[in-house]
Every structure is written in C-alpha cells, then in structure tokens.
Design a protein around this motif. Sequence first.
Motif, PDB file in Angstrom:
ATOM      1  N   PRO A 208       0.819  -1.216   0.000  1.00 49.52           N
ATOM      2  CA  PRO A 208       0.000   0.000   0.000  1.00 49.52           C
ATOM      3  C   PRO A 208       0.849   1.261   0.000  1.00 49.52           C
ATOM      4  O   PRO A 208       1.842   1.360   0.712  1.00 49.52           O
ATOM      5  N   LYS A 209       0.416   2.222  -0.813  1.00 52.52           N
ATOM      6  CA  LYS A 209       1.129   3.498  -0.885  1.00 52.52           C
ATOM      7  C   LYS A 209       0.205   4.546  -1.490  1.00 52.52           C
ATOM      8  O   LYS A 209      -0.853   4.232  -2.044  1.00 52.52           O
ATOM      9  N   LEU A 210       0.603   5.802  -1.375  1.00 47.78           N
ATOM     10  CA  LEU A 210      -0.136   6.927  -1.957  1.00 47.78           C
ATOM     11  C   LEU A 210       0.845   7.826  -2.683  1.00 47.78           C
ATOM     12  O   LEU A 210       1.909   8.173  -2.140  1.00 47.78           O
ATOM     13  N   GLU A 211       0.490   8.186  -3.912  1.00 51.16           N
ATOM     14  CA  GLU A 211       1.314   9.095  -4.701  1.00 51.16           C
ATOM     15  C   GLU A 211       0.403  10.050  -5.454  1.00 51.16           C
ATOM     16  O   GLU A 211      -0.750   9.718  -5.766  1.00 51.16           O
TER      17      GLU A 211
ATOM     18  N   LEU B 190      -4.633  11.409  -8.175  1.00 49.90           N
ATOM     19  CA  LEU B 190      -4.332  10.760  -6.898  1.00 49.90           C
ATOM     20  C   LEU B 190      -4.265   9.259  -7.126  1.00 49.90           C
ATOM     21  O   LEU B 190      -5.195   8.660  -7.687  1.00 49.90           O
ATOM     22  N   PHE B 191      -3.170   8.635  -6.718  1.00 48.18           N
ATOM     23  CA  PHE B 191      -2.951   7.203  -6.934  1.00 48.18           C
ATOM     24  C   PHE B 191      -2.758   6.520  -5.594  1.00 48.18           C
ATOM     25  O   PHE B 191      -1.891   6.901  -4.814  1.00 48.18           O
ATOM     26  N   VAL B 192      -3.592   5.521  -5.315  1.00 41.54           N
ATOM     27  CA  VAL B 192      -3.540   4.792  -4.049  1.00 41.54           C
ATOM     28  C   VAL B 192      -3.480   3.297  -4.340  1.00 41.54           C
ATOM     29  O   VAL B 192      -4.258   2.781  -5.160  1.00 41.54           O
ATOM     30  N   VAL B 193      -2.567   2.601  -3.677  1.00 43.08           N
ATOM     31  CA  VAL B 193      -2.473   1.140  -3.750  1.00 43.08           C
ATOM     32  C   VAL B 193      -2.931   0.576  -2.415  1.00 43.08           C
ATOM     33  O   VAL B 193      -2.462   1.015  -1.361  1.00 43.08           O
ATOM     34  N   THR B 194      -3.854  -0.362  -2.448  1.00 43.41           N
ATOM     35  CA  THR B 194      -4.363  -0.991  -1.234  1.00 43.41           C
ATOM     36  C   THR B 194      -4.427  -2.495  -1.425  1.00 43.41           C
ATOM     37  O   THR B 194      -4.417  -2.996  -2.554  1.00 43.41           O
TER      38      THR B 194
END
Length: 395
Positions: free
Chosen positions: A142-145, A151-155
């Motif tokens: 998980p990360k946010l960039e 807005l890009f979010v990995v979950t």
Amino acid sequence: MTNPARRTPTAAAANAHRFVDILGRRNPYPGGHRIARGALTVSLLEDGEAQQAKQYPASKTRSALDSALRWAAAAEELQDALAGAPVGTGVEAVADGEASTPERLVVVGIDLPQAEQIAELASVWDLHPLLVEDLLKAGQRPKLERYDDVLFVVTRAATYLDAEEEVAFSEFHVLCRGNVVVVLCQERQAEVPWDGARVPRDAELLKLGPEAMVYAFLDSLVDGYFPVLRGLDIDKEQIERQVFGGDAAVTERIYRLSQEVIDLQHAVSPLAAVLAGLRSGFGKYGTGDELRTYLQDVSDHLSRVNTTVAELRDSLNQILQVNSTLVTQRQNEDMKKISGWAAILFAPTLIGAVYGMNFDEMPELHWSFGYPLAVGAMAALAVGLWVVFRKKKWM
C-alpha cells in the motif's frame, strides 16, 4: 481447523452496513454471474445517488471511458455556462451558489485489467509514465502518490479462508481525477470476480466529492480486516489448546499461522502512511471538514487493526517459545525413563559379565549356591533401582 463458532453471524454482519461490500467477500454480486478477465463496469452517480451501472467487455474499454468522461463533464460544462450567464437571464442565483446543477461522479471498476486497458486509460488521461509502470505491476505494498492532478492509491484487501487457514489478498489500484474514480482489481485470490458496480452507497457521503469515494473505499477495506483478525484469533486459541495437549503437529501450524499474520501486517502497516498522505493534502487540495472527520474515523479503525495484528504476532511468538519449552521438557522426561531402564538393565549385566569370565581359578566358581545367589543379586539390584527411580519420578 474449522471452528463452528466462526460460522455464526456476528452482530456487525447481521446489521446492514452503510456501504455495500465492495470487495465481494460475502456473496457473489447480484445474479451470481461471472465477469470475464478485464471486464469493465461504469457506475454513474448523481448527487451521491446511484443512477445506473453499465458493464463493458475489455475490448470496449476506450468507448466506455470516453462515454463515462463525457457524462461526468456534462454537468461541469453546464455549471460553468450558467455561472457565466449575464444578469437578468433568471439564472443569477446559480453564479451566487444558491442553486446548481447536479453533482456527478463516475466510478470505473476493472477486474484484472489487461495491459491494453491500462494503455487505453493512460492515453485518455495522459498519465505519467511512472504511474503507468506502477499500474502494470501487481504485488505492491500500500502506498499513496500524486501525479499532478491524479491521486494514486495502492491498497490490499484481505479475506480469511477458514478451511485452509490462509489469508487471501486482493490488490487494488485506485485513481482519482476530477469527478472520476477508477478502481482496478489488479490481483485477487478469490474465485468470485470483483464487481466494479459494488460501490459505497451513502448518498450524503458521496455528495462530498470524488475523494469521499476513496475514503469510503479505504473504510470498507479496513473494516474487512476485522473478520480476518477474528478468524486468526480463533485459530490462535485452538493452537493454545493443542500446545498444552501435547500435539506434535502444532509446531508447523504455529509457523504457518505466523506467516499469515506477517503477510497481513505487511498489508496493514503501510496504510498508516497512506492516510497520513491524505491528511497532508487537506489544505492544499481543499478537503472539507466533514471528510477530515471521516478520515479520522478510518485512521482510528486502522490503529485498532495494527494493534491487534502486532498482539497476534507477539502471542504466536510466545506460544512457539512455550511449545519449544514443553517439547524440551517432554524430551527430558523421556530421557529420564530411558536412562532409568538402562541402569536397571546394566546391573544384572555387570554381574553376569563377572561370572562369565573364563578363568580356572575363580572364587565360588564351584559353589552350589553361586548360581541362585547371582540371579538373586541381579533381581535385587534391578528391583532396588526401579524403586529408587520410581520415588524420583523417573519411571
């Protein structure tokens, strides 16, 4: 090990959550049909209310994205036109904010996207090359960039497989730009496909804008960790009973469950940085106070999850140490018994060895009571040692 207690619906499961289960953990989506790899679902919402959801095959990705973006942009164009209307046309209130056109939101969901679909999305939105590279790779933490206005979010969502005692993960990439949110299910271990139409349905929340959809998605994902933790906790209790019951197979079970907890920790811990990144953008991106309060609630839930995961990991480490200690104790007890019987058998052997020596001149060699005396001495020594070891609880 399956526990019947886990089959009993909890109070939380019995009450309808304010969001539908967007991760597809409970049941197949309505109709029970299956979506092919790369299937695309476009959900149209107006003032927070779901208007319609359309499904497209992977081959129609470009046309689906174009139509969705046109539908979302129509309200903004009309709002801009009315806001610029001259005085006296009867629409001055619009410019003053007293009336407005409906707020539209589009949620695009893609199940296991293909490289061609990501290329189409990158072309439509002119995405940064580094962002495209991330979208093409699954297996990320998980990360946010932020890439300009994207807005890009990995979950990573989690589901506990009771029979296998494994935690199955599904990886989601969330893109938010303007009033469009794209959710890509990059990787999943569940057999039931993820349905992109399963989006949060709290109209009051979704009125707050597209970022509300991201927050709602994170909330649903974090809430999904609690059933996983309950399943792991039940198995931990079963393991504790196995340890003190002397089950030899429990060591492997402890190790396997510890690995599942570690994998869950890797999925949960980075989410704190994701939420921190969202909070840091409050002022810059004009996030409303209501969304800030909502995000704080998600953060509180995540803190509980992180604490529980850490406690589970520590508990399993302690159980493994206790099991190792108990195994060592049982081995010591076995060694005592083996040593005791070896001593009991050694005494008669010693006497027999002495009288078995082939010498012509030996005391008591021709004595008529020599044999019964030797046998009696053997028996007496064996019984005496057994009594001594018995009193010391070696036998």
